[in-house]
Scaffold this motif. Structure first.
Motif, PDB file in Angstrom:
ATOM      1  N   CYS A   1       8.690  -9.745  -5.027  1.00 20.96           N
ATOM      2  CA  CYS A   1       7.582 -10.467  -4.395  1.00 20.96           C
ATOM      3  C   CYS A   1       8.118 -11.104  -3.121  1.00 20.96           C
ATOM      4  O   CYS A   1       9.073 -11.889  -3.177  1.00 20.96           O
ATOM      5  CB  CYS A   1       7.031 -11.535  -5.347  1.00 20.96           C
ATOM      6  SG  CYS A   1       5.807 -12.628  -4.587  1.00 20.96           S
TER       7      CYS A   1
ATOM      8  N   SER B   1       6.333 -12.956  -0.817  1.00 19.15           N
ATOM      9  CA  SER B   1       5.521 -14.016  -0.218  1.00 19.15           C
ATOM     10  C   SER B   1       6.060 -15.438  -0.332  1.00 19.15           C
ATOM     11  O   SER B   1       5.712 -16.273   0.498  1.00 19.15           O
ATOM     12  CB  SER B   1       4.103 -13.976  -0.798  1.00 19.15           C
ATOM     13  OG  SER B   1       4.120 -14.130  -2.201  1.00 19.15           O
TER      14      SER B   1
ATOM     15  N   PRO C   1      -0.153 -10.981  -2.989  1.00 15.11           N
ATOM     16  CA  PRO C   1      -0.217  -9.567  -2.640  1.00 15.11           C
ATOM     17  C   PRO C   1       1.167  -8.939  -2.530  1.00 15.11           C
ATOM     18  O   PRO C   1       2.171  -9.644  -2.538  1.00 15.11           O
ATOM     19  CB  PRO C   1      -0.907  -9.596  -1.281  1.00 15.11           C
ATOM     20  CG  PRO C   1      -0.405 -10.874  -0.671  1.00 15.11           C
ATOM     21  CD  PRO C   1      -0.296 -11.847  -1.809  1.00 15.11           C
ATOM     22  N   PHE C   2       1.215  -7.621  -2.428  1.00 14.34           N
ATOM     23  CA  PHE C   2       2.445  -6.928  -2.096  1.00 14.34           C
ATOM     24  C   PHE C   2       2.104  -5.717  -1.241  1.00 14.34           C
ATOM     25  O   PHE C   2       0.946  -5.298  -1.158  1.00 14.34           O
ATOM     26  CB  PHE C   2       3.232  -6.532  -3.348  1.00 14.34           C
ATOM     27  CG  PHE C   2       2.488  -5.618  -4.280  1.00 14.34           C
ATOM     28  CD1 PHE C   2       2.579  -4.232  -4.145  1.00 14.34           C
ATOM     29  CD2 PHE C   2       1.719  -6.134  -5.310  1.00 14.34           C
ATOM     30  CE1 PHE C   2       1.905  -3.383  -5.012  1.00 14.34           C
ATOM     31  CE2 PHE C   2       1.044  -5.296  -6.189  1.00 14.34           C
ATOM     32  CZ  PHE C   2       1.134  -3.912  -6.038  1.00 14.34           C
ATOM     33  N   ILE C   3       3.124  -5.190  -0.585  1.00 12.68           N
ATOM     34  CA  ILE C   3       2.926  -4.086   0.352  1.00 12.68           C
ATOM     35  C   ILE C   3       3.356  -2.783  -0.320  1.00 12.68           C
ATOM     36  O   ILE C   3       4.439  -2.699  -0.905  1.00 12.68           O
ATOM     37  CB  ILE C   3       3.727  -4.317   1.645  1.00 12.68           C
ATOM     38  CG1 ILE C   3       3.220  -5.591   2.346  1.00 12.68           C
ATOM     39  CG2 ILE C   3       3.617  -3.122   2.587  1.00 12.68           C
ATOM     40  CD1 ILE C   3       4.086  -6.039   3.499  1.00 12.68           C
TER      41      ILE C   3
ATOM     42  N   VAL D   1      -1.705  -3.298   2.073  1.00 15.68           N
ATOM     43  CA  VAL D   1      -1.518  -4.585   1.403  1.00 15.68           C
ATOM     44  C   VAL D   1      -2.383  -4.585   0.151  1.00 15.68           C
ATOM     45  O   VAL D   1      -3.603  -4.480   0.224  1.00 15.68           O
ATOM     46  CB  VAL D   1      -1.910  -5.758   2.328  1.00 15.68           C
ATOM     47  CG1 VAL D   1      -1.691  -7.078   1.601  1.00 15.68           C
ATOM     48  CG2 VAL D   1      -1.103  -5.715   3.615  1.00 15.68           C
TER      49      VAL D   1
ATOM     50  N   GLU E   1      -4.139  -6.424  -2.441  1.00 16.21           N
ATOM     51  CA  GLU E   1      -4.652  -7.788  -2.546  1.00 16.21           C
ATOM     52  C   GLU E   1      -5.220  -8.107  -3.932  1.00 16.21           C
ATOM     53  O   GLU E   1      -5.422  -9.272  -4.256  1.00 16.21           O
ATOM     54  CB  GLU E   1      -5.754  -8.012  -1.501  1.00 16.21           C
ATOM     55  CG  GLU E   1      -5.298  -7.849  -0.062  1.00 16.21           C
ATOM     56  CD  GLU E   1      -4.680  -9.110   0.503  1.00 16.21           C
ATOM     57  OE1 GLU E   1      -4.504 -10.075  -0.254  1.00 16.21           O
ATOM     58  OE2 GLU E   1      -4.374  -9.121   1.707  1.00 16.21           O
TER      59      GLU E   1
ATOM     60  N   ARG F   1      -1.929 -15.599  -6.784  1.00 17.77           N
ATOM     61  CA  ARG F   1      -1.232 -15.656  -5.503  1.00 17.77           C
ATOM     62  C   ARG F   1      -0.295 -16.843  -5.450  1.00 17.77           C
ATOM     63  O   ARG F   1      -0.561 -17.896  -6.018  1.00 17.77           O
ATOM     64  CB  ARG F   1      -2.234 -15.763  -4.350  1.00 17.77           C
ATOM     65  CG  ARG F   1      -3.278 -14.665  -4.292  1.00 17.77           C
ATOM     66  CD  ARG F   1      -4.206 -14.880  -3.115  1.00 17.77           C
ATOM     67  NE  ARG F   1      -3.570 -14.527  -1.860  1.00 17.77           N
ATOM     68  CZ  ARG F   1      -3.777 -13.369  -1.228  1.00 17.77           C
ATOM     69  NH1 ARG F   1      -4.588 -12.459  -1.742  1.00 17.77           N
ATOM     70  NH2 ARG F   1      -3.189 -13.114  -0.086  1.00 17.77           N
TER      71      ARG F   1
ATOM     72  N   TYR G   1      -0.699 -15.323   2.554  1.00 20.15           N
ATOM     73  CA  TYR G   1      -0.437 -13.992   3.093  1.00 20.15           C
ATOM     74  C   TYR G   1       0.759 -13.370   2.381  1.00 20.15           C
ATOM     75  O   TYR G   1       1.033 -13.684   1.234  1.00 20.15           O
ATOM     76  CB  TYR G   1      -0.240 -14.083   4.608  1.00 20.15           C
ATOM     77  CG  TYR G   1      -1.405 -14.771   5.292  1.00 20.15           C
ATOM     78  CD1 TYR G   1      -2.679 -14.227   5.233  1.00 20.15           C
ATOM     79  CD2 TYR G   1      -1.235 -15.987   5.946  1.00 20.15           C
ATOM     80  CE1 TYR G   1      -3.764 -14.856   5.831  1.00 20.15           C
ATOM     81  CE2 TYR G   1      -2.311 -16.625   6.547  1.00 20.15           C
ATOM     82  CZ  TYR G   1      -3.562 -16.067   6.481  1.00 20.15           C
ATOM     83  OH  TYR G   1      -4.625 -16.689   7.061  1.00 20.15           O
ATOM     84  N   TYR G   2       1.476 -12.489   3.057  1.00 20.99           N
ATOM     85  CA  TYR G   2       2.505 -11.712   2.368  1.00 20.99           C
ATOM     86  C   TYR G   2       3.907 -11.994   2.902  1.00 20.99           C
ATOM     87  O   TYR G   2       4.772 -11.127   2.887  1.00 20.99           O
ATOM     88  CB  TYR G   2       2.197 -10.219   2.442  1.00 20.99           C
ATOM     89  CG  TYR G   2       1.577  -9.767   3.740  1.00 20.99           C
ATOM     90  CD1 TYR G   2       0.185  -9.719   3.856  1.00 20.99           C
ATOM     91  CD2 TYR G   2       2.348  -9.403   4.829  1.00 20.99           C
ATOM     92  CE1 TYR G   2      -0.409  -9.321   5.034  1.00 20.99           C
ATOM     93  CE2 TYR G   2       1.751  -8.996   6.012  1.00 20.99           C
ATOM     94  CZ  TYR G   2       0.377  -8.964   6.119  1.00 20.99           C
ATOM     95  OH  TYR G   2      -0.227  -8.577   7.283  1.00 20.99           O
TER      96      TYR G   2
END
Length: 513
Positions: free
Chosen positions: A156, A158, A324-326, A335, A337, A347, A351-352
């Motif tokens: 993760c 973020s 989120p993750f990419i 992304v 979400e 979350r 954002y990420y």
């Protein structure tokens, strides 16, 4: 005389004329006035046309009811003020920074160049995904590299800092127990030498703390751990190497015991600088670990930010991790979400991740390549060099250990026949031209002085540091300079503060007199 020694030492960076002028002024601080105290009525930096007195001070429909609250200064005065303040700073650009437990390593300038690429600096998280493919690719590449370095299953990106990463990991563990129906698991085992963020994080995640004792050698008492690892334990938070600068040899036995109880092992990654490229975290049977990019991967230590604390997870915890993750699909990055499985706890952040810090960390990894193993090796070597050079003069916290890891723990036993304390010794170091190490931590060692030189320092800089420490220690134990030690620092812009009053009665706002 201590005064003469400090004069000779500080003359490297401060003129003797200045220092001789400062020393007699015992009790006086040399403080740059606040910028608000320097304003002169009528002084302006820009000439404006004379205002029509009929026109009111307004912003839209709002009329100003008081002064604007800014000092009346011109540009030259402002630049000089902040330039003077900058010269009061001590950092890695000016000298060795032996702050134990915090890995204050040099930040290569190439990292700063990369982080200032316009397309990175000017990107915004609200831009369409197809407009920020480069930024997403950068974060994804960094994530992949961190997984390779640790050997873990997922990551993760973020969390905004180390403590945020700790919370991310513990909330993931809490979510796993919640989904598995383990409502009876309410306790987390934490060593008595742990950093204060560990019990704080544990409490924020909804758990209670059960403290595990340390042995006389500064490591986790496995028998005490085994006794306290009951069915109500949800997990453990362990720093390895620990906050005494020692490797926890029983880490796999601890992990096995926790897993037998249906619990998880979180490893505090603050000291990853000793392991990077040397061991896969996955081989230590870890379930989750955060990584301080601003420590191990040479990004700046921000003042309350920017930071970054990515968390890696084992396969058992992956599905409970936050969004989120990419993800990469073909040649495109997306992304993710939403959690379609319903297992994620949600979350951690809007954002990420912190793109500027991610850019610096990736730059460092790409520049070092396989040299990351040399980084951790040199960090451990430098700490053991300090231990070897100083141990006959300054007391080692746990002398039974032949070697330390990337930091070495000293204590004030060598000062026991004097009135000088660890704090006095640390303040004298400021006059001698060095930033003090971490003092009074970990709490399990009385009068602790935790030193971490990092891999950035040369043998010459370490020899200079050791020579100064030995000279100060020899002056301290004579019993002839106690009063001088009590009054240090004498050459710093601000003299020693009343720390108790500062903590109890902080002045956090400026009031115009």
């Amino acid at each position: 005389m201590l005064t003469n020694f400090l004069k000779n030492r500080i003359s490297k960076s401060v003129s003797l004329r200045f220092f001789s002028h400062v020393l007699p002024r015992v009790g006086l601080d040399i403080v740059e006035p606040l910028i608000f105290e320097q304003g002169l009525e009528g002084c302006v930096g820009v000439d404006f046309e004379k205002r029509d007195p009929k026109v009111k001070h307004r912003l839209g429909d709002l009329e100003r009811t008081s002064k604007i609250g800014l000092p009346n200064l011109n540009e030259v005065q402002v630049v000089r003020h902040y330039s003077k303040l900058s010269r009061y700073n001590y950092g890695l650009d000016t000298g060795l920074y032996p702050l134990g437990s915090c890995t204050m390593k040099y930040n290569p300038r190439i990292n700063e160049v990369v982080s200032r690429i316009p397309s990175l600096v000017n990107s915004h998280p609200f831009l369409p995904v197809d407009a920020v493919q480069g930024s997403l690719g950068l974060v994804h590449r960094l994530a992949e590299d961190l997984l390779k370095i640790t050997g873990m299953h997922s990551i993760c990106m973020s969390p905004a800092a180390g403590a945020h990463g700790e919370l991310c990991a513990m909330q993931t563990i809490a979510q796993a127990h919640k989904k598995l129906g383990n409502t009876h698991k309410k306790y987390v085992l934490i060593p008595d030498a742990a950093h204060g963020t560990n019990p704080a994080t544990c409490t924020m995640a909804g758990f209670k703390v059960r403290v595990v004792k340390s042995t006389k050698d500064g490591k986790i008492d496995f028998e005490d751990f085994k006794k306290k690892c009951k069915d109500d334990v949800a997990g453990a938070m362990i720093t390895n190497p620990n906050t005494c600068g020692l490797f926890e040899n029983d880490i796999c036995k601890i992990a096995d015991l926790l897993h037998e109880k249906g619990a998880y092992l979180f490893m505090d990654g603050a000291n990853m600088n000793a392991l990077m490229g040397r061991v896969f975290v996955s081989d230590l049977c870890i379930d989750a670990m955060h990584m301080n990019l601003h420590k191990t991967f040479s990004t700046p230590h921000g003042s309350s930010g920017p930071g970054s604390g990515p968390v890696v997870f084992s396969e058992k915890l992956t599905k409970y991790a936050p969004i989120p993750f990419i993800a990469k699909e073909g040649d495109e990055f997306k992304v993710i979400e939403e959690d379609v499985t319903g297992n994620s706890f949600g979350r951690m952040k809007a954002y990420y991740g912190q793109i500027g810090i991610h850019a610096r960390a990736l730059s460092y990894i790409l520049a070092m390549g396989n040299g990351l193993a040399a980084v951790s090796g040199d960090a451990v070597l430098n700490a053991n060099y300090l231990k070897h050079k100083l141990q006959d003069t300054i007391s080692v916290g746990y002398p039974n250990n032949k070697y330390c890891m990337h930091e070495v723990l000293f204590c004030e036993r060598f000062l026991k026949n004097t009135t000088i304390t660890t704090l006095d010794f640390a303040k004298a170091m400021i006059d001698a031209g060095f930033h003090p190490p971490t003092v009074y931590f970990p709490l399990v060692v009385h009068g602790a002085m935790l030193m971490e030189p990092t891999e950035s320092e040369s043998k010459e800089s370490l020899d200079d540091y050791c020579k100064t420490m030995i000279n100060l220690a020899n002056l301290a134990v004579t019993g002839k300079h106690d009063e001088e030690f009590h009054n240090t620092p004498m050459g710093a812009p601000i003299r020693r503060t009343d720390e108790i009053s500062a903590a109890k009665f902080p002045i956090l706002t400026y009031e115009e007199k």
